[in-house]
Design a protein around this motif. Structure first.
Motif, PDB file in Angstrom:
ATOM      1  N   ASP A 172      -3.596 -21.924  71.767  1.00 16.49           N
ATOM      2  CA  ASP A 172      -4.433 -20.719  71.445  1.00 16.49           C
ATOM      3  C   ASP A 172      -3.556 -19.631  71.968  1.00 16.49           C
ATOM      4  N   HIS A 202      -6.188 -21.023  62.611  1.00 14.32           N
ATOM      5  CA  HIS A 202      -5.692 -19.674  62.442  1.00 14.32           C
ATOM      6  C   HIS A 202      -4.221 -19.649  61.853  1.00 14.32           C
ATOM      7  N   ASP A 203      -3.568 -20.643  62.255  1.00 12.39           N
ATOM      8  CA  ASP A 203      -2.203 -21.039  61.769  1.00 12.39           C
ATOM      9  C   ASP A 203      -2.194 -21.380  60.225  1.00 12.39           C
ATOM     10  N   HIS A 219      -2.538 -16.956  70.358  1.00 13.82           N
ATOM     11  CA  HIS A 219      -3.400 -15.756  69.771  1.00 13.82           C
ATOM     12  C   HIS A 219      -2.723 -14.389  69.720  1.00 13.82           C
ATOM     13  N   THR A 239      -5.255 -15.066  75.223  1.00 11.22           N
ATOM     14  CA  THR A 239      -5.456 -13.732  74.677  1.00 11.22           C
ATOM     15  C   THR A 239      -6.717 -13.150  75.262  1.00 11.22           C
ATOM     16  N   ASP A 291      -7.486 -24.951  76.250  1.00 17.77           N
ATOM     17  CA  ASP A 291      -7.522 -23.447  75.560  1.00 17.77           C
ATOM     18  C   ASP A 291      -8.139 -22.870  76.943  1.00 17.77           C
ATOM     19  N   ASP A 336      -3.046 -22.381  66.751  1.00 18.15           N
ATOM     20  CA  ASP A 336      -3.632 -20.948  66.897  1.00 18.15           C
ATOM     21  C   ASP A 336      -2.610 -19.852  67.721  1.00 18.15           C
ATOM     22  N   ALA A 386       1.511 -11.566  67.033  1.00 16.85           N
ATOM     23  CA  ALA A 386       1.879 -13.185  66.653  1.00 16.85           C
ATOM     24  C   ALA A 386       3.400 -13.366  66.215  1.00 16.85           C
ATOM     25  N   TYR A 443     -10.587 -13.717  74.851  1.00 20.78           N
ATOM     26  CA  TYR A 443     -11.397 -14.896  75.391  1.00 20.78           C
ATOM     27  C   TYR A 443     -11.528 -14.932  76.818  1.00 20.78           C
ATOM     28  N   ASN A 461      -9.673 -10.005  59.773  1.00 21.75           N
ATOM     29  CA  ASN A 461      -9.397  -9.976  61.233  1.00 21.75           C
ATOM     30  C   ASN A 461      -8.703  -9.135  61.699  1.00 21.75           C
ATOM     31  N   ASP A 484      -3.372 -14.251  65.118  1.00 18.01           N
ATOM     32  CA  ASP A 484      -4.542 -13.514  65.100  1.00 18.01           C
ATOM     33  C   ASP A 484      -4.873 -13.175  66.557  1.00 18.01           C
ATOM     34  N   ARG A 485      -6.093 -12.154  66.496  1.00 17.75           N
ATOM     35  CA  ARG A 485      -6.569 -11.971  67.819  1.00 17.75           C
ATOM     36  C   ARG A 485      -5.591 -10.789  68.695  1.00 17.75           C
TER      37      ARG A 485
END
Length: 656
Positions: free
Chosen positions: A47, A228-229, A49, A565, A561, A200, A208, A568, A249, A203-204
């Motif tokens: 993750d 997300h991938d 992100h 990012t 996780d 993942d 990326a 989170y 997003n 995104d976010r």
């Protein structure tokens, strides 16, 4: 063809590489020696992100391992401040040397001291590898000299002068900076033998595409796809619904850099459409989430909000088309634009009626809420063309396919992003797909096969479309193992104030995370020794600040996780995990927020990392205990047979 005849053909093929008995015996000795080396260190992350700066730093400092090695090696000859500065030199040699050059008066002496230290550290880090493996990692232009410096014993009287003369000559020829960088990058590379990314990447976070650049250049990596991938994989394949979700997003988090600067996606058609069609509408529900540190102009915020609004409604309309033909009939519950009472602007979900803001839906035709206008069709067609023509995006997605999969079994560990679908009773959930029922391992493998057709099958349009549709479903579907939830409440989060409707119930898998017996059954499903194996997955952030532990089911399941990012980190209370599996066992590195590269260099401030031993192995694991070891053992047996054939005269040797 008889088995013996096949074996002879294979041995003749092998004999081309090892044309004499001595060649074969030498290679057998070499391979046998490799089997007894310590296993390479594996790092597991999840993750990311788009948080490329923190991710890059974690790779550069080997999740804190390199700082530990520096402290162990130089504790008696360098102060704590000096060791911190030396660590930053290892992570960012080019930038650190530039900083030092601005203040250091005796650079040649500084080079001499630190180059010798870097070589000492490199010797320690490279000691678990063969000379051949280290040699292959060396830059060609410096390989001979670097190999000499790594392998010569400086404390041998006959070689001491020779050794120091090489270092002094490097400095006098103004090559100290180049060699310093080469050794530092070699240390970074050898500190992590293999990298596992559990999904993942996209995104976010901000970039990326830069994370993907790093992974593309990495020496040894595999990826387990996250939802997300797969969304990005679907978009790169041409799925309009996947493209709309990605752009929504990006607008929601005011993160258009990856799309525009990273992949050259032209968002002008969407911006023009949004300004024309939604300029007089209330866009307050679509205000982007903006980092307070950003200097964002109000006009830019308004434009992003309008784009956000426009693409959201396009998304709902496109998803309707996929829901209509979806194999999972439960998805019809997510087809909500057509369930709105457009006279009263209310919607009933799960037996509860909710009031909606009438102004938001002015652009929707109540009689045909799912119909795309001519302008909307043109927008999505132009966006699709931009995604398909982005050479960098296509290159990255091909890398995702080449190095990625739905799951991976590696060194007796089972890796996947989300979950294995279970029923409430804890049995493997049966999913009907293509007229057959699938569950567990078979379901993941069938999904992967369909996904690959969605990207690669240009000959069968029906199979390709089905694959693209499945990629969208894996992003948000109730039976998606990489999503792992009953529903994605996008509509409710935008339009309904009651936060109870925002909840996304998880699959029963998550109820069994602490059930050791269930963990054992999952491992057995994938053919793994359940006594020694582990399940490693990400996807759901571990809420450390609330006391949640990443270690589940008596140590059999490890959820990694930890919130790489920033989006989170308020949930987790930390800034990511790295699971480290070396020859002595398993460690979990817990990272604090990274304050940036410039701060690290100027203040010599490393990312704070805490290490916790999860599992200690009393007998050190060797290469022979790994998957690579099994392959090498097979090679040794083949070479042994080749030698026997040479000895019996069944194969002629070719003298060199």
């Amino acid at each position: 063809m008889e088995a013996e005849e096949i074996n002879l053909k294979l041995l003749k093929f092998l004999a081309k590489q090892y044309p004499t008995m001595d060649h074969a015996i030498t290679e057998m000795i070499n391979l046998q020696a490799i089997l007894n080396l310590p296993k390479a260190t594996e790092h597991f992350v999840s993750d990311i992100h788009g948080e490329y700066e923190a991710f890059s730093h974690v790779l550069r400092n080997a999740s804190g391992v390199l700082k530990t090695r520096i402290d162990e090696l130089f504790i008696n000859e360098m102060s704590d401040k000096e060791r911190r500065a030396f660590a930053i030199l290892i992570y960012y040699p080019e930038k650190k040397m530039k900083q030092v050059a601005d203040i250091e008066e005796e650079m040649n002496e500084w080079y001499r001291i630190n180059l010798l230290r870097v070589i000492r550290l490199c010797k320690v880090i490279s000691s678990k590898y063969t000379r051949s493996k280290v040699r292959k990692a060396l830059p060609k232009e410096f390989a001979y000299i670097m190999e000499e410096l790594l392998n010569e014993q400086v404390d041998t009287p006959n070689k001491e002068q020779y050794y120091y003369e090489i270092v002094d000559r490097i400095i006098s020829l103004n090559k100290a900076e180049a060699f310093m960088c080469a050794f530092c990058h070699l240390i970074q590379r050898l500190a992590i033998g293999h990298l596992h990314v559990l999904g993942d990447i996209f995104d976010r976070g901000p970039r990326a595409d830069k994370v993907m650049d790093i992974l593309q250049q990495y020496h040894s990596v595999d990826i387990q796809w996250g939802n997300h991938d797969i969304l990005w994989m679907g978009a790169a394949s041409g799925s309009g619904a996947c493209i709309a979700n990605i752009i929504r997003n990006a607008c929601k988090y005011s993160n258009l850099e990856t799309l525009e600067d990273g992949y050259g996606i032209n968002l002008l058609p969407l911006a023009t459409f949004a300004l024309d069609q939604y300029k007089d509408q209330d866009y307050s529900l679509f205000m982007p989430v903006i980092d307070n540190e950003w200097d964002t102009k109000q006009d830019d915020v308004r434009l992003v909000a309008l784009m956000h609004m426009a693409i959201t409604f396009i998304q709902f309309k496109l998803e309707h088309q996929l829901i209509e033909k979806c194999f999972d009939k439960e998805m019809k519950n997510r087809d909500l634009l057509g369930k709105i009472n457009y006279e009263e602007y209310t919607i009933t979900i799960d037996g509860m009626t909710h009031q909606l803001n009438a102004d938001v839906f002015k652009g929707i035709n109540p009689k045909a809420p799912y119909d795309l206008s001519k302008e909307e069709i043109e927008v999505i067609d132009r966006l699709r063309s931009s995604f398909l023509q982005s050479s960098k995006l296509q290159e990255h997605i091909q890398f995702m396919f080449t190095n990625g999969s739905m799951y991976k079994v590696y060194n007796n560990n089972l890796l996947y992003h989300g979950c294995i679908l279970l029923t409430e009773e804890g049995t493997f959930k049966q999913i009907q797909l293509d007229g057959k029922y699938y569950s567990g391992k078979a379901y993941l493998e069938r999904l992967e096969a369909i996904v690959r057709e969605g990207y690669f099958n240009v000959l069968d349009k029906e199979a390709k479309q089905k694959g693209m549709d499945i990629m969208w479903y894996l992003w948000c579907g109730s039976n998606s193992p990489v999503f792992g939830k009953q529903k994605m409440t996008t509509f409710e989060r935008y339009f309904i104030q009651n936060e109870e409707t925002w909840k996304e119930p998880k699959n029963s898998y998550y109820e069994y995370l602490d059930d050791e017996e269930m963990a054992m059954r999952l491992l057995m499903e994938f053919g793994i020794n359940s006594e020694e194996g582990h399940i490693i997955n990400g996807h759901v952030p571990v809420q450390v600040k609330k006391g949640e532990k990443p270690i589940k089911a008596g140590g059999k399941i490890i959820v990694i996780d930890g919130g790489f990012t920033k989006a989170y980190q308020k949930i987790t209370g930390i800034a990511g995990y790295t699971l480290i599996y070396n020859s002595f066992g398993l460690q979990l590195a817990s990272h604090e927020p990274f304050e940036g590269v410039e701060e690290a260099i100027t203040s010599e401030k490393d990312m704070v990392t805490s290490m916790n031993v999860i599992e200690y192995i009393p007998t050190r694991k060797r290469v022979k205990d790994t998957d690579i070891g099994k392959d090498i053992d097979g090679q040794i047996k083949a070479l042994l047979t080749l030698v026997e054939y040479y000895q019996l005269g069944l194969l002629k040797t070719k003298e060199s």
